[in-house]
Design an enzyme around this catalytic site. Sequence first.
Site, PDB file in Angstrom:
ATOM      1  N   LYS A   9       0.113   4.456  -0.153  1.00 44.11           N
ATOM      2  CA  LYS A   9      -0.770   5.524   0.480  1.00 44.11           C
ATOM      3  C   LYS A   9      -0.538   6.783  -0.387  1.00 44.11           C
ATOM      4  O   LYS A   9      -0.473   6.474  -1.934  1.00 44.11           O
ATOM      5  CB  LYS A   9      -0.255   5.540   1.748  1.00 44.11           C
ATOM      6  CG  LYS A   9      -0.260   4.397   2.603  1.00 44.11           C
ATOM      7  CD  LYS A   9      -0.169   4.463   3.934  1.00 44.11           C
ATOM      8  CE  LYS A   9      -0.184   3.226   4.923  1.00 44.11           C
ATOM      9  NZ  LYS A   9      -0.050   3.488   6.229  1.00 44.11           N
ATOM     10  N   SER A  35       3.696  -1.900  10.292  1.00 45.02           N
ATOM     11  CA  SER A  35       5.052  -1.776  10.597  1.00 45.02           C
ATOM     12  C   SER A  35       5.860  -2.917  10.144  1.00 45.02           C
ATOM     13  O   SER A  35       7.042  -3.625  10.952  1.00 45.02           O
ATOM     14  CB  SER A  35       5.562  -1.409  12.049  1.00 45.02           C
ATOM     15  OG  SER A  35       5.090  -0.140  12.402  1.00 45.02           O
ATOM     16  N   GLU A  86      -6.986   4.695   7.936  1.00 44.64           N
ATOM     17  CA  GLU A  86      -6.514   6.114   7.532  1.00 44.64           C
ATOM     18  C   GLU A  86      -8.203   6.691   6.816  1.00 44.64           C
ATOM     19  O   GLU A  86      -8.310   7.817   7.165  1.00 44.64           O
ATOM     20  CB  GLU A  86      -5.478   6.261   6.616  1.00 44.64           C
ATOM     21  CG  GLU A  86      -4.093   6.053   7.347  1.00 44.64           C
ATOM     22  CD  GLU A  86      -2.959   5.467   6.673  1.00 44.64           C
ATOM     23  OE1 GLU A  86      -3.309   5.449   5.336  1.00 44.64           O
ATOM     24  OE2 GLU A  86      -2.019   4.948   7.185  1.00 44.64           O
ATOM     25  N   GLY A 107       2.527   2.404  10.562  1.00 46.03           N
ATOM     26  CA  GLY A 107       3.714   3.649  10.418  1.00 46.03           C
ATOM     27  C   GLY A 107       4.110   4.057  11.723  1.00 46.03           C
ATOM     28  O   GLY A 107       4.797   5.111  11.838  1.00 46.03           O
ATOM     29  N   GLU A 125      -4.843  -4.861  10.663  1.00 45.93           N
ATOM     30  CA  GLU A 125      -4.068  -3.754  10.676  1.00 45.93           C
ATOM     31  C   GLU A 125      -4.278  -3.194  12.151  1.00 45.93           C
ATOM     32  O   GLU A 125      -4.981  -2.146  12.150  1.00 45.93           O
ATOM     33  CB  GLU A 125      -4.083  -2.893   9.641  1.00 45.93           C
ATOM     34  CG  GLU A 125      -3.593  -3.603   8.201  1.00 45.93           C
ATOM     35  CD  GLU A 125      -3.378  -2.447   7.365  1.00 45.93           C
ATOM     36  OE1 GLU A 125      -2.013  -2.765   6.755  1.00 45.93           O
ATOM     37  OE2 GLU A 125      -3.780  -1.136   7.049  1.00 45.93           O
ATOM     38  N   HIS A 170      -9.421   0.854   4.902  1.00 46.35           N
ATOM     39  CA  HIS A 170      -8.297   1.252   5.560  1.00 46.35           C
ATOM     40  C   HIS A 170      -8.429   2.217   6.521  1.00 46.35           C
ATOM     41  O   HIS A 170      -9.264   3.037   6.785  1.00 46.35           O
ATOM     42  CB  HIS A 170      -7.050   1.756   4.566  1.00 46.35           C
ATOM     43  CG  HIS A 170      -5.616   1.767   5.145  1.00 46.35           C
ATOM     44  ND1 HIS A 170      -5.379   2.845   6.152  1.00 46.35           N
ATOM     45  CD2 HIS A 170      -4.803   1.020   5.087  1.00 46.35           C
ATOM     46  CE1 HIS A 170      -4.067   2.535   6.374  1.00 46.35           C
ATOM     47  NE2 HIS A 170      -3.560   1.348   5.790  1.00 46.35           N
ATOM     48  N   ASN A 230       0.808  -1.117  -0.164  1.00 44.65           N
ATOM     49  CA  ASN A 230      -0.013  -0.077   0.015  1.00 44.65           C
ATOM     50  C   ASN A 230       0.784   1.292   0.066  1.00 44.65           C
ATOM     51  O   ASN A 230       1.367   1.564   0.951  1.00 44.65           O
ATOM     52  CB  ASN A 230      -0.807  -0.196   1.360  1.00 44.65           C
ATOM     53  CG  ASN A 230      -1.661   1.339   1.402  1.00 44.65           C
ATOM     54  OD1 ASN A 230      -1.902   2.228   0.384  1.00 44.65           O
ATOM     55  ND2 ASN A 230      -2.593   1.317   2.513  1.00 44.65           N
TER      56      ASN A 230
HETATM   57  P1  13P Z   1       2.991   0.596   7.646  1.00 45.53           P
HETATM   58  O1  13P Z   1       3.839  -0.721   7.061  1.00 45.53           O
HETATM   59  O2  13P Z   1       3.901   1.711   7.249  1.00 45.53           O
HETATM   60  O3  13P Z   1       3.036   0.580   8.915  1.00 45.53           O
HETATM   61  O4  13P Z   1       1.838   0.732   7.038  1.00 45.53           O
HETATM   62  C1  13P Z   1       0.697  -0.366   7.045  1.00 45.53           C
HETATM   63  C2  13P Z   1      -0.502  -0.289   6.228  1.00 45.53           C
HETATM   64  O5  13P Z   1      -1.153   0.825   6.806  1.00 45.53           O
HETATM   65  C3  13P Z   1      -0.466  -0.570   5.155  1.00 45.53           C
HETATM   66  O6  13P Z   1      -2.010  -0.587   4.702  1.00 45.53           O
END
Ligand code: 13P
Length: 259
Positions: free
Chosen positions: A11, A222, A107, A182, A176, A105, A9
Amino acid sequence: ARQFFVGGNFKMSVFYPSTLEKGQNGTVQSIKEIIENLNNAKIDENVEVVISPPTIYLLLTREHLRSGLEVAAQNVFNKPNGAFTGEISVSQLKDSGITWALLGHSERRTILSESDDFVASKTKAALDGGLGVILCCGESLEQREAEKTIEVVTSQLKAVADAVGKDWSKIVIAYEPIWAIGTGKVASTEQAQEVHKAIREWLKKEVSDEAAEKTRIIYGGSVNEKNCGELAKQEDIDGFLVGGASLKPAFVDIINAKS
Ligand code: 13P
């Protein structure tokens, strides 16, 4: 056995250093570098790989990425057509060779206020239109500390089950935990396995034995080339959804975590 599944992803991807450390990410150039790196990599043939660039780079990605590797949109709308400024339909994705959508997601749930029901309706639209769906779920730190993790995750999934019914064959569930996204704070193998197992039990009870047995449940938050090996050994972890590390050459090591 369930086929191992690794998603990348990207983003909006401006927060991460570019692949190969050449300036900012999220440019045509950096996307091309990531694709080239993947095209030339030795990838375990038993792994299903899907990358999800920002919308504006979907066509470019599909055009350059080698066949056998798939592309996911980071979102799709729940209506088939009409006046919906800024949205993209399932059929438009299909027309562009995009075979997956990443939905729910955290976010989007938190920053863009997407409800469980909205995520569920988009999942239904995507499946009806023939896309695969990477369906994200996960709890906040506060919810985990209140011991509400399983309740939160299963209620997110229940909204989807209510909308789509019993056929989960084109859904990959991505667990997740928000506190791990992140942050560099990966869930421990025990924490991840515990939730994955609970999700599988929920599938068995609420969907079907077949869905419980066949649905891939992948972990995100992560994940990097160092922690992926141990996580991949867990019985109910069928792959990863990778954010930051998917923008680096080491993404290939994560894809090959099982080999
Ligand atoms: P990170 O791997 O940067 O922690 O992000 C995970 C994520 O949200 C994947 O959709």
